[in-house]
Motif scaffolding. Sequence first.
Motif, PDB file in Angstrom:
ATOM      1  N   PRO A 116      48.999  25.410  48.664  1.00 61.26           N
ATOM      2  CA  PRO A 116      47.481  25.554  48.972  1.00 61.26           C
ATOM      3  C   PRO A 116      46.929  25.081  47.620  1.00 61.26           C
ATOM      4  O   PRO A 116      47.259  24.900  46.386  1.00 61.26           O
ATOM      5  CB  PRO A 116      47.371  26.985  48.853  1.00 61.26           C
ATOM      6  N   MET A 117      45.663  24.429  47.850  1.00 64.23           N
ATOM      7  CA  MET A 117      44.518  24.295  46.682  1.00 64.23           C
ATOM      8  C   MET A 117      43.861  25.460  46.473  1.00 64.23           C
ATOM      9  O   MET A 117      43.195  26.328  47.397  1.00 64.23           O
ATOM     10  CB  MET A 117      43.702  23.238  46.954  1.00 64.23           C
ATOM     11  N   VAL A 118      43.965  25.868  45.190  1.00 67.62           N
ATOM     12  CA  VAL A 118      43.417  27.248  44.809  1.00 67.62           C
ATOM     13  C   VAL A 118      42.244  27.376  43.636  1.00 67.62           C
ATOM     14  O   VAL A 118      42.595  26.285  42.695  1.00 67.62           O
ATOM     15  CB  VAL A 118      44.456  27.954  43.991  1.00 67.62           C
ATOM     16  N   LEU A 119      41.180  27.598  43.922  1.00 66.01           N
ATOM     17  CA  LEU A 119      40.116  27.605  42.927  1.00 66.01           C
ATOM     18  C   LEU A 119      39.589  28.985  42.622  1.00 66.01           C
ATOM     19  O   LEU A 119      38.946  29.568  43.545  1.00 66.01           O
ATOM     20  CB  LEU A 119      38.999  26.836  43.578  1.00 66.01           C
ATOM     21  N   LEU A 120      39.915  29.569  41.421  1.00 62.66           N
ATOM     22  CA  LEU A 120      39.841  31.028  41.267  1.00 62.66           C
ATOM     23  C   LEU A 120      39.444  31.024  39.835  1.00 62.66           C
ATOM     24  O   LEU A 120      39.506  30.234  38.827  1.00 62.66           O
ATOM     25  CB  LEU A 120      41.095  31.726  41.283  1.00 62.66           C
ATOM     26  N   PRO A 121      38.400  32.074  39.800  1.00 68.97           N
ATOM     27  CA  PRO A 121      38.058  32.418  38.367  1.00 68.97           C
ATOM     28  C   PRO A 121      39.243  33.093  37.702  1.00 68.97           C
ATOM     29  O   PRO A 121      39.994  33.715  38.222  1.00 68.97           O
ATOM     30  CB  PRO A 121      37.175  33.436  38.275  1.00 68.97           C
ATOM     31  N   LYS A 122      39.507  32.717  36.271  1.00 72.72           N
ATOM     32  CA  LYS A 122      40.474  33.115  35.512  1.00 72.72           C
ATOM     33  C   LYS A 122      40.123  33.736  34.268  1.00 72.72           C
ATOM     34  O   LYS A 122      39.004  33.619  34.059  1.00 72.72           O
ATOM     35  CB  LYS A 122      41.231  31.871  34.931  1.00 72.72           C
ATOM     36  N   PRO A 123      40.816  34.847  33.948  1.00 73.09           N
ATOM     37  CA  PRO A 123      42.132  35.332  34.371  1.00 73.09           C
ATOM     38  C   PRO A 123      41.830  36.100  35.773  1.00 73.09           C
ATOM     39  O   PRO A 123      40.773  37.049  35.799  1.00 73.09           O
ATOM     40  CB  PRO A 123      42.877  36.010  33.169  1.00 73.09           C
ATOM     41  N   LEU A 124      42.843  36.619  36.286  1.00 73.70           N
ATOM     42  CA  LEU A 124      42.969  37.631  37.307  1.00 73.70           C
ATOM     43  C   LEU A 124      43.405  39.031  36.952  1.00 73.70           C
ATOM     44  O   LEU A 124      43.190  39.714  37.763  1.00 73.70           O
ATOM     45  CB  LEU A 124      43.454  37.067  38.503  1.00 73.70           C
ATOM     46  N   GLU A 125      44.200  38.945  35.785  1.00 74.26           N
ATOM     47  CA  GLU A 125      44.630  40.400  35.084  1.00 74.26           C
ATOM     48  C   GLU A 125      43.431  41.125  35.358  1.00 74.26           C
ATOM     49  O   GLU A 125      42.272  40.665  34.765  1.00 74.26           O
ATOM     50  CB  GLU A 125      45.277  39.882  33.853  1.00 74.26           C
ATOM     51  N   HIS A 126      43.688  42.323  35.699  1.00 77.89           N
ATOM     52  CA  HIS A 126      42.836  43.508  35.494  1.00 77.89           C
ATOM     53  C   HIS A 126      41.657  43.437  36.479  1.00 77.89           C
ATOM     54  O   HIS A 126      40.646  44.297  36.355  1.00 77.89           O
ATOM     55  CB  HIS A 126      42.117  43.618  34.174  1.00 77.89           C
ATOM     56  N   GLU A 127      41.824  42.547  37.610  1.00 76.85           N
ATOM     57  CA  GLU A 127      40.952  42.449  38.496  1.00 76.85           C
ATOM     58  C   GLU A 127      41.540  43.026  39.737  1.00 76.85           C
ATOM     59  O   GLU A 127      42.620  43.157  40.064  1.00 76.85           O
ATOM     60  CB  GLU A 127      40.635  40.940  38.711  1.00 76.85           C
ATOM     61  N   SER A 128      40.353  43.483  40.718  1.00 78.29           N
ATOM     62  CA  SER A 128      40.579  44.061  41.850  1.00 78.29           C
ATOM     63  C   SER A 128      40.052  43.114  42.943  1.00 78.29           C
ATOM     64  O   SER A 128      38.957  42.815  42.778  1.00 78.29           O
ATOM     65  CB  SER A 128      39.961  45.360  42.196  1.00 78.29           C
ATOM     66  N   VAL A 129      41.114  42.333  43.694  1.00 77.10           N
ATOM     67  CA  VAL A 129      40.826  41.340  44.511  1.00 77.10           C
ATOM     68  C   VAL A 129      40.708  41.638  46.073  1.00 77.10           C
ATOM     69  O   VAL A 129      41.920  42.336  46.303  1.00 77.10           O
ATOM     70  CB  VAL A 129      42.014  40.147  44.192  1.00 77.10           C
ATOM     71  N   PRO A 137      36.024  45.779  44.993  1.00 75.85           N
ATOM     72  CA  PRO A 137      36.465  44.631  44.397  1.00 75.85           C
ATOM     73  C   PRO A 137      35.688  43.934  43.318  1.00 75.85           C
ATOM     74  O   PRO A 137      34.335  44.038  43.358  1.00 75.85           O
ATOM     75  CB  PRO A 137      36.509  43.578  45.487  1.00 75.85           C
ATOM     76  N   THR A 138      36.317  43.402  42.265  1.00 77.26           N
ATOM     77  CA  THR A 138      35.601  42.463  41.338  1.00 77.26           C
ATOM     78  C   THR A 138      35.654  41.278  41.558  1.00 77.26           C
ATOM     79  O   THR A 138      35.096  40.435  40.908  1.00 77.26           O
ATOM     80  CB  THR A 138      36.350  42.978  39.888  1.00 77.26           C
ATOM     81  N   THR A 139      36.573  40.656  42.358  1.00 75.89           N
ATOM     82  CA  THR A 139      36.756  39.197  42.370  1.00 75.89           C
ATOM     83  C   THR A 139      36.828  39.254  44.049  1.00 75.89           C
ATOM     84  O   THR A 139      37.799  39.912  44.682  1.00 75.89           O
ATOM     85  CB  THR A 139      38.257  38.711  41.956  1.00 75.89           C
ATOM     86  N   VAL A 162      29.033  40.682  44.263  1.00 79.10           N
ATOM     87  CA  VAL A 162      30.288  40.368  43.399  1.00 79.10           C
ATOM     88  C   VAL A 162      29.790  38.911  42.981  1.00 79.10           C
ATOM     89  O   VAL A 162      29.836  38.082  44.007  1.00 79.10           O
ATOM     90  CB  VAL A 162      31.455  40.650  44.258  1.00 79.10           C
ATOM     91  N   SER A 163      30.046  38.600  41.948  1.00 75.18           N
ATOM     92  CA  SER A 163      29.831  37.140  41.613  1.00 75.18           C
ATOM     93  C   SER A 163      31.181  36.303  40.956  1.00 75.18           C
ATOM     94  O   SER A 163      31.069  35.152  41.330  1.00 75.18           O
ATOM     95  CB  SER A 163      28.814  37.278  40.283  1.00 75.18           C
ATOM     96  N   ARG A 164      32.196  36.987  40.983  1.00 78.50           N
ATOM     97  CA  ARG A 164      33.477  36.417  41.004  1.00 78.50           C
ATOM     98  C   ARG A 164      33.979  36.013  42.171  1.00 78.50           C
ATOM     99  O   ARG A 164      34.528  36.894  42.718  1.00 78.50           O
ATOM    100  CB  ARG A 164      34.322  37.037  39.998  1.00 78.50           C
ATOM    101  N   ILE A 165      33.874  34.532  42.592  1.00 72.75           N
ATOM    102  CA  ILE A 165      34.461  34.378  43.818  1.00 72.75           C
ATOM    103  C   ILE A 165      35.403  33.197  43.597  1.00 72.75           C
ATOM    104  O   ILE A 165      35.343  32.506  42.780  1.00 72.75           O
ATOM    105  CB  ILE A 165      33.507  34.106  44.981  1.00 72.75           C
ATOM    106  N   GLY A 166      36.351  33.317  44.510  1.00 68.75           N
ATOM    107  CA  GLY A 166      37.339  31.976  44.493  1.00 68.75           C
ATOM    108  C   GLY A 166      37.703  31.635  45.944  1.00 68.75           C
ATOM    109  O   GLY A 166      37.478  32.153  46.946  1.00 68.75           O
ATOM    110  N   VAL A 167      38.494  30.476  45.941  1.00 67.61           N
ATOM    111  CA  VAL A 167      38.869  29.939  47.334  1.00 67.61           C
ATOM    112  C   VAL A 167      40.130  29.367  47.359  1.00 67.61           C
ATOM    113  O   VAL A 167      40.612  28.959  46.410  1.00 67.61           O
ATOM    114  CB  VAL A 167      37.855  28.708  47.708  1.00 67.61           C
ATOM    115  N   VAL A 168      40.799  29.527  48.515  1.00 66.45           N
ATOM    116  CA  VAL A 168      42.261  29.253  48.635  1.00 66.45           C
ATOM    117  C   VAL A 168      42.080  28.451  49.833  1.00 66.45           C
ATOM    118  O   VAL A 168      41.764  28.984  50.807  1.00 66.45           O
ATOM    119  CB  VAL A 168      43.345  30.279  48.819  1.00 66.45           C
TER     120      VAL A 168
END
Length: 140
Positions: free
Chosen positions: A64-77, A15-17, A38-44
């Motif tokens: 939901p409250m979503v706190l995510l690094p953007k953009p998520l395109e091309h990411e493996s989550v 994973p990249t995120t 992995v340094s790209r982290i988010g919270v839901v």
Amino acid sequence: MSGVKSIADTLPFQPTTLVGIGRGGLPILTAMASYLNVSRIGVVLLSVRSSGQPFARRVEPSAPMVLLPKPLEHESVLIIDDIVRTGLSMRLARESLGGRPVRIQTAAMFGHDDSCADQIFAHAGPRTWVEFPWDRWDDV
């Protein structure tokens, strides 16, 4: 934390995120981010909460409250939680991501054998109640 290693060793991709579902998934998110570097982290943060009774659920239909690094395109989550009982929290978290990640995998420390077919669990078993330290209010 052997559960984190167990999940990481089972992942079908690197994973990249990482996304943790609050509140129970946040300690596991922290450990997984460190283990996988992995340094790209988010919270839901979801309104799906346990009522304190085994297998009883109270669902509030708020967004939901979503706190995510953007953009998520091309990411493996990788979406992480402490336990999957019905799969509802994972489904809501997955739907809240937006964008178009390349891959999404869900994982939890504990899961029930019949929770969801595509989950990765560190520990899977029959429908037994698991009480985490962060769920205990009588000790506070």
